[in-house]
Write a protein that holds these residues in place. Structure first.
Motif, PDB file in Angstrom:
ATOM      1  N   SER A   1       1.168 -38.658  13.902  1.00  0.00           N
ATOM      2  CA  SER A   1       2.327 -37.901  13.439  1.00  0.00           C
ATOM      3  C   SER A   1       3.573 -38.417  14.143  1.00  0.00           C
ATOM      4  O   SER A   1       3.689 -38.320  15.370  1.00  0.00           O
ATOM      5  N   PHE A   2       4.505 -38.951  13.360  1.00  0.00           N
ATOM      6  CA  PHE A   2       5.758 -39.471  13.886  1.00  0.00           C
ATOM      7  C   PHE A   2       6.905 -38.498  13.614  1.00  0.00           C
ATOM      8  O   PHE A   2       8.066 -38.871  13.623  1.00  0.00           O
TER       9      PHE A   2
ATOM     10  N   CYS B   1       6.297 -36.361   9.129  1.00  0.00           N
ATOM     11  CA  CYS B   1       6.065 -37.792   8.911  1.00  0.00           C
ATOM     12  C   CYS B   1       4.709 -38.145   9.524  1.00  0.00           C
ATOM     13  O   CYS B   1       4.578 -38.248  10.744  1.00  0.00           O
ATOM     14  N   HIS B   2       3.697 -38.331   8.678  1.00  0.00           N
ATOM     15  CA  HIS B   2       2.319 -38.492   9.148  1.00  0.00           C
ATOM     16  C   HIS B   2       1.716 -39.755   8.543  1.00  0.00           C
ATOM     17  O   HIS B   2       1.635 -39.890   7.320  1.00  0.00           O
ATOM     18  N   LEU B   3       1.312 -40.674   9.409  1.00  0.00           N
ATOM     19  CA  LEU B   3       0.846 -41.988   8.983  1.00  0.00           C
ATOM     20  C   LEU B   3      -0.673 -42.078   9.081  1.00  0.00           C
ATOM     21  O   LEU B   3      -1.247 -41.850  10.140  1.00  0.00           O
ATOM     22  N   LEU B   4      -1.295 -42.402   7.945  1.00  0.00           N
ATOM     23  CA  LEU B   4      -2.749 -42.515   7.871  1.00  0.00           C
ATOM     24  C   LEU B   4      -3.113 -43.975   7.617  1.00  0.00           C
ATOM     25  O   LEU B   4      -2.802 -44.531   6.559  1.00  0.00           O
ATOM     26  N   ARG B   5      -3.753 -44.597   8.604  1.00  0.00           N
ATOM     27  CA  ARG B   5      -4.160 -46.001   8.494  1.00  0.00           C
ATOM     28  C   ARG B   5      -5.657 -46.081   8.235  1.00  0.00           C
ATOM     29  O   ARG B   5      -6.457 -45.503   8.985  1.00  0.00           O
TER      30      ARG B   5
ATOM     31  N   PRO C   1      13.845 -45.612  16.060  1.00  0.00           N
ATOM     32  CA  PRO C   1      12.865 -46.313  15.220  1.00  0.00           C
ATOM     33  C   PRO C   1      11.744 -45.369  14.800  1.00  0.00           C
ATOM     34  O   PRO C   1      11.420 -44.408  15.506  1.00  0.00           O
ATOM     35  N   PHE C   2      11.138 -45.666  13.663  1.00  0.00           N
ATOM     36  CA  PHE C   2      10.068 -44.810  13.153  1.00  0.00           C
ATOM     37  C   PHE C   2       8.860 -44.753  14.085  1.00  0.00           C
ATOM     38  O   PHE C   2       8.165 -43.742  14.141  1.00  0.00           O
ATOM     39  N   GLY C   3       8.596 -45.863  14.773  1.00  0.00           N
ATOM     40  CA  GLY C   3       7.363 -45.949  15.563  1.00  0.00           C
ATOM     41  C   GLY C   3       6.268 -46.696  14.833  1.00  0.00           C
ATOM     42  O   GLY C   3       5.171 -46.895  15.352  1.00  0.00           O
ATOM     43  N   PHE C   4       6.566 -47.118  13.611  1.00  0.00           N
ATOM     44  CA  PHE C   4       5.664 -47.936  12.802  1.00  0.00           C
ATOM     45  C   PHE C   4       6.523 -48.832  11.928  1.00  0.00           C
ATOM     46  O   PHE C   4       7.745 -48.624  11.810  1.00  0.00           O
TER      47      PHE C   4
ATOM     48  N   GLU D   1       0.030 -33.906  19.221  1.00  0.00           N
ATOM     49  CA  GLU D   1       1.115 -34.435  20.027  1.00  0.00           C
ATOM     50  C   GLU D   1       1.810 -35.572  19.276  1.00  0.00           C
ATOM     51  O   GLU D   1       1.183 -36.233  18.440  1.00  0.00           O
ATOM     52  N   PRO D   2       3.082 -35.810  19.558  1.00  0.00           N
ATOM     53  CA  PRO D   2       3.780 -36.903  18.879  1.00  0.00           C
ATOM     54  C   PRO D   2       3.070 -38.250  19.082  1.00  0.00           C
ATOM     55  O   PRO D   2       2.724 -38.622  20.208  1.00  0.00           O
ATOM     56  N   GLU D   3       2.797 -38.914  17.969  1.00  0.00           N
ATOM     57  CA  GLU D   3       2.192 -40.253  17.931  1.00  0.00           C
ATOM     58  C   GLU D   3       0.755 -40.291  18.483  1.00  0.00           C
ATOM     59  O   GLU D   3       0.191 -41.376  18.661  1.00  0.00           O
TER      60      GLU D   3
END
Length: 465
Positions: free
Chosen positions: A6-7, A17-21, A46-49, A458-460
């Motif tokens: 979660s970013f 903003c949740h990134l699923l890889r 920056p987004f972090g990704f 938690e963040p990231e």
């Protein structure tokens, strides 16, 4: 094995903003929203990704804290597909364009002042412009319908359920078939309040291996809607009969339509004193017309109004003020007005002009009908601040201040618990989209009432799903 990070909206309410890889497969982003309140500086970080490596963007709904950074995502290289409901992207365009115009106006104002100091280089560019918003709509889009599974990539099926929060808001189920195994990951999105006059109730979900659930009001229960309606009516009637005006900072999407419905009901029942009602928000006006257009998704009461009047929200005393000169003329009216204007958290928009002209008058009432995030002007007023600086002027707050939480478009703790209780299978629960102190209370309530463990994201933090 898929990994989620979660970013945004981790230990805070905004910036979803949740990134699923996937181990073998696409990279999916769920929402790309703007941070608000005390954390708004994070919008410029920056987004972090790497946006270029995101293949699919899923959008749960069109609130700013869920769509507000999509233009930034595109500016920084996202060229994938957007998957959501059609009306969600129509509402999102209204929201993002309004945000872009406000940021551009703020930038131009600061730039002019900096020029006089010879400090133009110190003024930060806006996060994005209206032209950047239009670039979002050049991307490929796939529009889904509620309850109809769609394969969005090989081995990944998405199903959107009605979340009952705003027009075409969604809970998203992802069925992931990977390495001979099937997993179901569910993102609640923002879940609606069962007492909403405009939206239908949220749909229930049957199963989840992993659930990411919002927790905005996980620490409390709202007042009953009947009690809230009566409180609203009394404030409005008493203020108007006392020759005052009612100021309502309102979110353009959902809350505004709900307030218009309630005022229309009062008008029908002859319980509303003679007054002029101004919807003083171009964004809210456009959103209200979209609600009319997509009326099939709304409550029976709304559709009854449409059948009877040819319009859901309008009635003789309502005036839409789109143009700035129309808005300014409201200041010439001494009393007998209800003014509905944005922004909902008082962070900008036309409501600030009305504050400047009317907050100092003790006959007036300021009525909050929505969530006020930490660090916003709205929260400061709710917390008791009575000396404000608005547009370089000192304004004393003598108007009466009222907060009615029963109109919230978010489910409260009991509704969130009930929604989770309906799962036939619910294995892992992760809390997002909430302030940390409130999430701790919600986590304890889940343990007590559902006998399940929940984890505060938690963040990231890397979460294996």
């Amino acid at each position: 094995m898929a990994i989620l990070q979660s970013f945004g909206a981790a230990e805070v309410v905004t910036g979803s903003c949740h990134l699923l890889r996937m181990e073998k497969g696409p990279t999916i982003l769920v929402d790309c929203g703007m941070f608000q309140g005390t954390v708004e500086e994070r919008n410029f970080e920056p987004f972090g990704f790497d946006p270029k490596k995101v293949d699919i963007l899923l959008v749960t709904h069109a609130h700013l804290d869920h769509v507000g950074r999509i233009p930034k995502l595109v500016k920084e290289g996202f060229q994938g597909r957007i998957v959501t409901l059609k009306s969600t992207m129509e509402l999102a365009e209204v929201v993002m364009l309004d945000s872009a115009h406000l940021m551009l106006e703020e930038y131009e104002t600061r730039y002019r002042k900096a020029q006089r100091r010879g400090a133009e280089a110190s003024v930060r560019q806006p996060l994005y412009t209206p032209d950047d918003v239009q670039l979002v709509y050049d991307l490929p889009m796939v529009f889904v319908e509620y309850d109809k599974p769609m394969e969005i990539a090989k081995g990944i099926v998405a199903t959107f359920r009605n979340a009952g929060h705003i027009l075409d808001s969604a809970t998203i189920e992802l069925d992931i078939y990977e390495n001979g195994m099937e997993k179901k990951v569910v993102f609640s999105g923002d879940l609606g309040n069962h007492n909403d006059m405009v939206m239908r109730n949220p749909e229930y979900v049957e199963k989840a291996d992993t659930l990411f659930i919002e927790s905005t009001y996980g620490d409390r229960n709202h007042k009953g809607i009947a009690e809230s309606v009566e409180e609203f009516k009394k404030i409005v009637v008493d203020t108007l009969l006392n020759q005052g005006n009612v100021l309502i900072p309102s979110f353009a999407i959902e809350r505004t339509q709900e307030i218009l419905c309630l005022l229309k009901r009062m008008y029908d029942e002859k319980k509303l004193p003679q007054c002029r009602i101004f919807l003083d928000s171009p964004m809210a006006i456009r959103a209200t017309r979209l609600y009319d257009e997509y009326h099939e998704e709304l409550s029976r009461e709304c559709n009854d109004y449409l059948k009877r009047d040819g319009t859901i929200f309008e009635f003789p005393w309502v005036e839409y003020t789109s143009k700035p000169e129309e808005s300014k003329k409201i200041n010439e009216i001494e009393s007998g007005c209800i003014i509905i204007a944005g922004s909902g958290m008082c962070t900008g928009g036309r409501i600030l002009h009305h504050f400047k002209h009317r907050l100092w008058n003790e006959k007036n009432a300021l009525l909050f009908v929505g969530y006020q995030a930490e660090g916003t002007l709205g929260r400061r007023i709710v917390n008791g601040e009575r000396h404000l600086r608005i547009y370089h002027e000192e304004v004393v707050v003598r108007a009466s201040i009222h907060t009615i939480n029963g109109f919230s478009a978010h489910a409260d703790q009991s509704e969130l618990i009930d929604w989770m209780r309906r799962f036939e299978r619910l294995d892992k629960i992760f809390l997002i989209h909430g302030e940390y102190d409130k999430q701790k209370i919600f986590k304890s309530a889940i343990a007590e009432k559902l006998a399940k463990k929940a984890h505060i994201v938690e963040p990231e933090e890397k979460i294996y799903v």
